[in-house]
Motif scaffolding. Structure first.
Motif, PDB file in Angstrom:
ATOM      1  N   HIS A   1       6.672  -3.766  -7.488  1.00  0.00           N
ATOM      2  CA  HIS A   1       5.397  -4.314  -7.041  1.00  0.00           C
ATOM      3  C   HIS A   1       5.436  -5.839  -7.030  1.00  0.00           C
ATOM      4  CE1 HIS A   1       4.128  -0.241  -8.412  1.00  0.00           C
ATOM      5  NE2 HIS A   1       3.373  -0.321  -7.351  1.00  0.00           N
ATOM      6  N   VAL A   2       6.045  -6.427  -8.054  1.00  0.00           N
ATOM      7  CA  VAL A   2       6.130  -7.888  -8.126  1.00  0.00           C
ATOM      8  C   VAL A   2       6.914  -8.423  -6.935  1.00  0.00           C
ATOM      9  CG1 VAL A   2       6.925  -9.845  -9.500  1.00  0.00           C
ATOM     10  CG2 VAL A   2       5.981  -7.833 -10.643  1.00  0.00           C
TER      11      VAL A   2
ATOM     12  N   LEU B   1       0.834  -1.207   0.000  1.00  0.00           N
ATOM     13  CA  LEU B   1       0.000   0.000   0.000  1.00  0.00           C
ATOM     14  C   LEU B   1       0.866   1.254   0.000  1.00  0.00           C
ATOM     15  CD1 LEU B   1      -2.783   1.302   0.057  1.00  0.00           C
ATOM     16  CD2 LEU B   1      -2.617   1.343   2.546  1.00  0.00           C
ATOM     17  N   ALA B   2       1.990   1.217   0.723  1.00  0.00           N
ATOM     18  CA  ALA B   2       2.888   2.371   0.732  1.00  0.00           C
ATOM     19  C   ALA B   2       3.418   2.652  -0.675  1.00  0.00           C
ATOM     20  CB  ALA B   2       4.045   2.137   1.704  1.00  0.00           C
ATOM     21  N   LEU B   3       3.720   1.597  -1.423  1.00  0.00           N
ATOM     22  CA  LEU B   3       4.117   1.785  -2.816  1.00  0.00           C
ATOM     23  C   LEU B   3       2.974   2.423  -3.610  1.00  0.00           C
ATOM     24  CD1 LEU B   3       5.977  -1.548  -3.706  1.00  0.00           C
ATOM     25  CD2 LEU B   3       6.975   0.742  -3.598  1.00  0.00           C
ATOM     26  N   GLY B   4       1.754   1.975  -3.330  1.00  0.00           N
ATOM     27  CA  GLY B   4       0.600   2.546  -4.011  1.00  0.00           C
ATOM     28  C   GLY B   4       0.428   4.020  -3.710  1.00  0.00           C
ATOM     29  N   LEU B   5       0.660   4.412  -2.475  1.00  0.00           N
ATOM     30  CA  LEU B   5       0.529   5.820  -2.115  1.00  0.00           C
ATOM     31  C   LEU B   5       1.631   6.658  -2.763  1.00  0.00           C
ATOM     32  CD1 LEU B   5      -0.426   5.478   1.664  1.00  0.00           C
ATOM     33  CD2 LEU B   5      -1.941   5.950  -0.279  1.00  0.00           C
ATOM     34  N   ALA B   6       2.842   6.086  -2.865  1.00  0.00           N
ATOM     35  CA  ALA B   6       3.920   6.792  -3.566  1.00  0.00           C
ATOM     36  C   ALA B   6       3.597   6.921  -5.049  1.00  0.00           C
ATOM     37  CB  ALA B   6       5.243   6.049  -3.373  1.00  0.00           C
TER      38      ALA B   6
ATOM     39  N   TRP C   1      -1.743  -3.102  -9.710  1.00  0.00           N
ATOM     40  CA  TRP C   1      -1.431  -1.992 -10.603  1.00  0.00           C
ATOM     41  C   TRP C   1      -2.705  -1.476 -11.276  1.00  0.00           C
ATOM     42  CZ3 TRP C   1       1.518  -2.620 -15.855  1.00  0.00           C
ATOM     43  CH2 TRP C   1       1.824  -1.355 -16.368  1.00  0.00           C
ATOM     44  N   SER C   2      -3.580  -2.399 -11.670  1.00  0.00           N
ATOM     45  CA  SER C   2      -4.843  -1.986 -12.300  1.00  0.00           C
ATOM     46  C   SER C   2      -5.692  -1.163 -11.344  1.00  0.00           C
ATOM     47  CB  SER C   2      -5.618  -3.225 -12.761  1.00  0.00           C
ATOM     48  OG  SER C   2      -4.890  -3.963 -13.719  1.00  0.00           O
ATOM     49  N   VAL C   3      -5.725  -1.573 -10.073  1.00  0.00           N
ATOM     50  CA  VAL C   3      -6.453  -0.796  -9.063  1.00  0.00           C
ATOM     51  C   VAL C   3      -5.876   0.614  -8.979  1.00  0.00           C
ATOM     52  CG1 VAL C   3      -6.896  -0.585  -6.584  1.00  0.00           C
ATOM     53  CG2 VAL C   3      -7.158  -2.804  -7.707  1.00  0.00           C
ATOM     54  N   LEU C   4      -4.552   0.706  -8.860  1.00  0.00           N
ATOM     55  CA  LEU C   4      -3.899   2.011  -8.717  1.00  0.00           C
ATOM     56  C   LEU C   4      -4.120   2.886  -9.940  1.00  0.00           C
ATOM     57  CD1 LEU C   4      -0.427   1.034  -7.239  1.00  0.00           C
ATOM     58  CD2 LEU C   4      -2.263   2.250  -6.060  1.00  0.00           C
ATOM     59  N   HIS C   5      -3.920   2.296 -11.097  1.00  0.00           N
ATOM     60  CA  HIS C   5      -4.016   3.068 -12.333  1.00  0.00           C
ATOM     61  C   HIS C   5      -5.415   3.665 -12.492  1.00  0.00           C
ATOM     62  CE1 HIS C   5      -3.573   4.211 -16.497  1.00  0.00           C
ATOM     63  NE2 HIS C   5      -4.585   3.443 -16.843  1.00  0.00           N
ATOM     64  N   GLY C   6      -6.432   2.844 -12.309  1.00  0.00           N
ATOM     65  CA  GLY C   6      -7.787   3.361 -12.432  1.00  0.00           C
ATOM     66  C   GLY C   6      -8.094   4.418 -11.394  1.00  0.00           C
TER      67      GLY C   6
END
Length: 240
Positions: free
Chosen positions: A140-141, A85-90, A166-171
Motif C-alpha cells: 500500500h505504501v 482501490l484494486a489492492l483494497g478489493l483484494a 488501511w483504516s478505511v479498509l479495515h473498518g
C-alpha cells in the motif's frame, strides 16, 4: 534439497492451525487439537515451536504470507489510484474468504490467542514486528508513493497516507464481514468506493479523476437513491 521430517511436521502443524482457525475459530488452536489434526502427540508442538505461543506466531506469519501473496497478484497499471482501490478489493476478498484468520491476524481474538506484535506505525514506520505483515502493508505504501509521484495527491508522509487507506479498509471489511452491508456487495458501491473517492479528494486529487479511476475497475460510487414520489394529500372532502 528434500525436507527433513522435522520441517515437514512443522509445516503440517502450521497448515493444520490455519485449517482449524477457519473451521472452528481461535478457540481450536490448542496443542491437543493441532497435534491430533496431523496424527502426532502434543510434544510435537513443543518440539518444533517451543510451545503454543511459538506456534501461534508461525500461524500468523503464514497467514500474512498468504495475504501478501494475494495483494501481489493484483496487476499494477499506469493508474496508481485505480491500483490502490484494486489492492483494497483484494484485501476485502481475502477477509471475506477468511474471516477467522483475519481476526486472528489483527488481534481480534480471545485473550492469550494473539502474540504481541504491534508497533507504533507513526513512530516506527511499520505496523507490526513481523516482516511478513510489514511486507503486505508496504504494498500500500509503494502504491501511495506512485500516486504522489503522478501528481494525483499532495506530497506527504506516504506511510501515514497508506495508514489512512488501511483504516478505511479495515473498518469497512469488519462491518461487511459482520453482515452490516448485506451479502450482495452493495456496500462496495455505496460505502467503500465513495469513501475512497472522498479520501483521494481530501488528499488533493480531482474528484472527476478519482471517480474515473474507480470506473476503470468497473466500480463507481452509486448515485443516491431517488426520493420517494410525492403522494396525494388526503383530507376531508369539503362540504357542499
Amino acid at each position: 534439497m528434500a525436507e527433513g521430517p522435522g520441517e515437514n511436521a512443522r509445516q503440517r502443524l502450521v497448515a493444520a492451525g490455519i485449517r482449524l482457525l477457519e473451521r472452528d475459530g481461535p478457540e481450536a488452536l490448542n496443542a491437543r487439537k493441532l497435534a491430533a489434526e496431523i496424527g502426532a502427540s502434543t510434544m510435537a508442538v513443543y518440539t518444533h515451536f517451543g510451545g503454543m505461543a511459538g506456534l501461534h506466531e508461525a500461524i500468523m506469519r503464514e497467514a500474512f504470507v498468504r495475504f501478501g501473496r494475494q495483494l501481489r497478484a493484483v496487476p499494477r497499471t499506469d493508474d496508481p489510484v485505480a491500483d490502490l482501490l484494486a489492492l483494497g478489493l483484494a484485501y476485502r476478498d481475502y477477509v471475506l474468504a477468511n474471516p477467522q484468520r483475519y481476526r486472528f491476524m489483527i488481534g481480534l481474538t480471545g485473550p492469550g490467542a494473539h502474540p504481541p506484535i504491534g508497533h507504533d506505525l507513526i513512530a516506527e514506520g511499520t505496523p507490526t514486528t513481523l516482516a511478513e505483515s510489514n511486507a503486505a502493508f508496504e504494498q500500500h505504501v509503494e502504491t501511495v508513493r506512485r500516486i504522489m509521484a503522478a501528481g494525483r495527491i499532495r506530497p506527504d508522509d506516504a506511510i501515514a497516507v497508506a495508514a489512512q487507506f488501511w483504516s478505511v479498509l479495515h473498518g469497512y471489511v469488519l462491518l461487511e464481514a459482520a453482515g452490516v452491508f448485506g451479502d450482495e456487495g452493495n456496500g462496495v458501491l455505496r460505502v467503500l468506493a465513495p469513501h475512497v473517492v472522498n479520501l483521494m479528494v481530501g488528499l488533493g486529487d480531482d474528484r472527476a479523476a478519482a471517480e474515473a479511476s474507480l470506473l476503470s475497475l468497473a466500480v463507481a460510487p452509486a448515485p443516491p437513491p431517488a426520493p420517494p414520489a410525492p403522494q396525494a394529500r388526503r383530507g376531508r372532502r369539503p362540504r357542499a
